[in-house]
Write an enzyme that holds these catalytic residues in place. Sequence first.
Site, mmCIF file in Angstrom:
data_model
loop_
_atom_site.group_PDB
_atom_site.id
_atom_site.type_symbol
_atom_site.label_atom_id
_atom_site.label_comp_id
_atom_site.label_asym_id
_atom_site.label_seq_id
_atom_site.Cartn_x
_atom_site.Cartn_y
_atom_site.Cartn_z
ATOM 1 N NE ARG A 1 -2.341 -1.156 3.596
ATOM 2 C CZ ARG A 1 -1.974 -0.285 4.448
ATOM 3 N NH1 ARG A 1 -2.176 0.970 4.328
ATOM 4 N NH2 ARG A 1 -1.178 -0.557 5.511
ATOM 5 C CE1 TYR B 1 0.633 -5.942 -2.207
ATOM 6 C CE2 TYR B 1 -0.531 -4.098 -1.173
ATOM 7 C CZ TYR B 1 0.121 -5.425 -1.049
ATOM 8 O OH TYR B 1 -0.192 -5.962 0.212
ATOM 9 C CE LYS C 1 -6.093 -3.443 4.820
ATOM 10 N NZ LYS C 1 -6.505 -4.152 6.364
ATOM 11 C CG HIS D 1 -7.314 -2.908 10.294
ATOM 12 N ND1 HIS D 1 -6.003 -2.271 10.719
ATOM 13 C CD2 HIS D 1 -7.539 -4.018 9.727
ATOM 14 C CE1 HIS D 1 -5.272 -3.086 9.997
ATOM 15 N NE2 HIS D 1 -5.926 -4.260 9.398
ATOM 16 C CB SER E 1 0.971 -4.469 10.206
ATOM 17 O OG SER E 1 1.636 -3.262 10.382
ATOM 18 C CB CYS F 1 0.244 -7.695 16.319
ATOM 19 S SG CYS F 1 0.974 -6.135 16.854
ATOM 20 C CG ASP G 1 -7.699 -7.260 7.272
ATOM 21 O OD1 ASP G 1 -6.958 -6.707 8.127
ATOM 22 O OD2 ASP G 1 -7.938 -6.358 6.229
ATOM 23 N NE ARG H 1 0.132 -8.585 2.120
ATOM 24 C CZ ARG H 1 -0.385 -8.124 3.312
ATOM 25 N NH1 ARG H 1 -1.554 -8.221 3.739
ATOM 26 N NH2 ARG H 1 0.177 -7.076 3.893
HETATM 27 O O1 TSX Z 1 0.828 -14.292 15.776
HETATM 28 C C1 TSX Z 1 1.655 -14.230 16.856
HETATM 29 N N1 TSX Z 1 1.025 -14.355 17.871
HETATM 30 C C2 TSX Z 1 -0.394 -14.451 17.909
HETATM 31 C C3 TSX Z 1 -0.838 -15.903 17.853
HETATM 32 C C4 TSX Z 1 -2.050 -16.480 17.932
HETATM 33 N N2 TSX Z 1 3.005 -14.028 16.859
HETATM 34 C C5 TSX Z 1 3.496 -13.907 15.488
HETATM 35 C C6 TSX Z 1 3.807 -12.350 15.252
HETATM 36 C C7 TSX Z 1 4.330 -11.989 14.051
HETATM 37 C C8 TSX Z 1 3.190 -11.777 12.866
HETATM 38 C C9 TSX Z 1 3.716 -13.983 17.942
HETATM 39 N N3 TSX Z 1 4.807 -13.811 18.304
HETATM 40 C C10 TSX Z 1 2.872 -14.097 19.282
HETATM 41 C C11 TSX Z 1 1.737 -14.447 19.261
HETATM 42 O O2 TSX Z 1 0.992 -14.320 20.339
HETATM 43 N N4 TSX Z 1 3.927 -14.164 20.240
HETATM 44 C C12 TSX Z 1 5.071 -13.848 19.477
HETATM 45 C C13 TSX Z 1 6.326 -13.606 20.467
HETATM 46 C C14 TSX Z 1 7.118 -14.950 20.333
HETATM 47 C C15 TSX Z 1 7.715 -15.638 19.170
HETATM 48 C C16 TSX Z 1 8.564 -16.777 19.499
HETATM 49 C C17 TSX Z 1 8.199 -17.438 20.528
HETATM 50 C C18 TSX Z 1 7.475 -17.174 21.551
HETATM 51 C C19 TSX Z 1 6.991 -16.009 21.492
HETATM 52 N N5 TSX Z 1 8.850 -18.738 20.510
HETATM 53 C C20 TSX Z 1 9.072 -19.687 21.400
HETATM 54 O O3 TSX Z 1 8.698 -19.464 22.564
HETATM 55 C C21 TSX Z 1 9.914 -20.909 21.143
HETATM 56 MN MN MN Z 2 -5.184 -5.207 7.898
#
Ligand code: TSX
Ligand code: MN
Length: 597
Positions: free
Chosen positions: A82, A210, A219, A239, A261, A263, A288, A380
């Site tokens: 975007r 895109y 969006k 969102h 984004s 998360c 989304d 994507r």
């Molecule tokens: O999506 C994530 N969530 C929500 C899942 C339901 N991610 C990935 C974010 C990038 C898109 C996460 N990353 C989450 C999470 O709850 N927590 C984390 C942080 C994290 C990363 C790796 C580990 C633990 C926590 N790995 C180990 O403990 C081995």
């Molecule tokens: Mn979105």
Amino acid sequence: MASTQAAAATEQAPTKNPTLLAWVAKMAAMTQPDRIVWCDGSEAEKARLTEQAVKDGTLIPLNPKTRPGCYLHRSNPNDVARVEHLTFICTPNKTDAGPTNNWMEPEAAYTKLSQLFEGCMKGRTMYVVPYAMGPLGGASTKIGVELTDSDYVVLNMRIMTRMGKAALDMLGDSDDFNRGLHSTGDVNPDRRYICHFPQDNTIWSFGSGYGGNVLLGKKCLALRIGSYLGREEGWLAEHMLILGVTSPKGETTYIAAAFPSACGKTNFAMMIPPKEYAGWKIETVGDDIAWMRPGPDGRLYAINPEAGYFGVVPGTNYKTNPNAMETISKDTLFTNVALTPDGDVWWEGKDGEVPEELIDWQGKPWKKGSTEKAAHPNSRFTAPMSNNPVLSGKANDPQGVPISAIIFGGRRSNTVPLVLQAFNWTHGVFLGATMGSETTAAATGKVGVVRRDPMAMLPFCGYHMGDYLQHWLDMQKSIPQLPKIFQVNWFRQDKNGKFIWPGFGENMRVLEWIVNRVQGRVPTQETLLGWVPRQDQGLNLKGLDLPEEAIQEATSIKEDEWKSELKSQEVFFEQLGTKAPEALMLQRKLLIARLDG
Ligand code: TSX
Ligand code: MN
């Protein structure tokens, strides 16, 4: 030529809707396509368009054994995301767009873009794509029509929306539809504009191919125009993902959640509970966008206006999101991922060994160990939601689902505890308004800088952010049974920079607490920031290999961190000037008083 095309548009049209026919004719007279094709959404049409897209190189067929019905698309390397700096809200007054949007005067925008659209479809086909945002026949559902010269757009819209004859039938002779005009043009970033005209329910997008810039239902309509319409009509366009949690007793609680984004919103929407939660089930309504309006029983009802997922591929694997892996195993369009020698796709963070050799997202040979990414970080998948093994049976319900809890999340290495419940709606809106997230390398190159992103709507609000927050505050008057509001943070780190909370499926433990809170089943502990789980009768940590200190750290509230947090929040509120809602300023003062007291 132009007038012949305009006449042809009317002759072949599968509708007699006079407003629609006149608008299509007018846009055709401007863009001058060689052909006009009205899309019906049929399987035959899909087959025809796919065959043509393969022939012209837009789509590369993938291995029908390992990825049946799947194709790879490579976008222009200058056109991979975007473009917020080229995205405009075109309201008569600049103040109506607010300080967080780019603004153009509507007539100036129409004039400027008309020059680009003039004759831009010569030698090309204009597709007329009628689509519904939301289940067909629903009271919250909106109709849009997108005119585009891109077969890739048509094939994506077919997955992302209820597209074709059914949408046209739902529209009937009404003039209440979003008017979307798109041309890929010459994909020149200097001649690229995404313009929204909320007063005209119109979107003009030029010069990009895109997703977020060109799949106008997502969006552009569902969030930017949608948020504007929501304020006028008394609802919320957000969102947010929507999920249903069902307990072993069969009680289902629906929750909407906003995250910026990076998360893991899609991961959360499709989460699989850990083994300690046998008998519990998470089902996806949406990943989304949520459109929410008060229902006849006084509860807040949400629909997912979309019919598919347009998700980030890198990082998706059988550990982070098994249901997404199943979802993209067939009938999926991949954009800007890498291609394996045997016709499968690959991306950074996929399960298994890194292949020795690939064709990268730009179509160039790639070797294991290369410092370049094989898949673009913003590559994507476009996949139908019907592929999702945990799709909620309510995803197609025109009534939507009653929302019991709203979650605001963010990626914060410190300051924000694992979970807390707002004292009331106004406090909850304050939590949403002050949402922040730390940047990851993928987004900006700068890591760990907190960016304010109220309700994860900063790039998607179609009017003044101050008016938007006031609309959220005002909504409590029209929702007798208000959802409870929560704040979460999966991303707190210890002093060694390690994530404290295991996240992913284990987030079920936080969800269970939220469900118990909204059902009035557990007592809670009051803190300066809100209500948190008690030491006893709080989070269920059975089976989690987490030392007591880690839980303490993930849930701790450090007053010095909150003092700097409040300073950082102030910078954002100052931007809103006199439109910063008084009730939120009072929430801020109360929090300062609690911290100083
Ligand atoms: O999506 C994530 N969530 C929500 C899942 C339901 N991610 C990935 C974010 C990038 C898109 C996460 N990353 C989450 C999470 O709850 N927590 C984390 C942080 C994290 C990363 C790796 C580990 C633990 C926590 N790995 C180990 O403990 C081995
Ligand atoms: Mn979105």
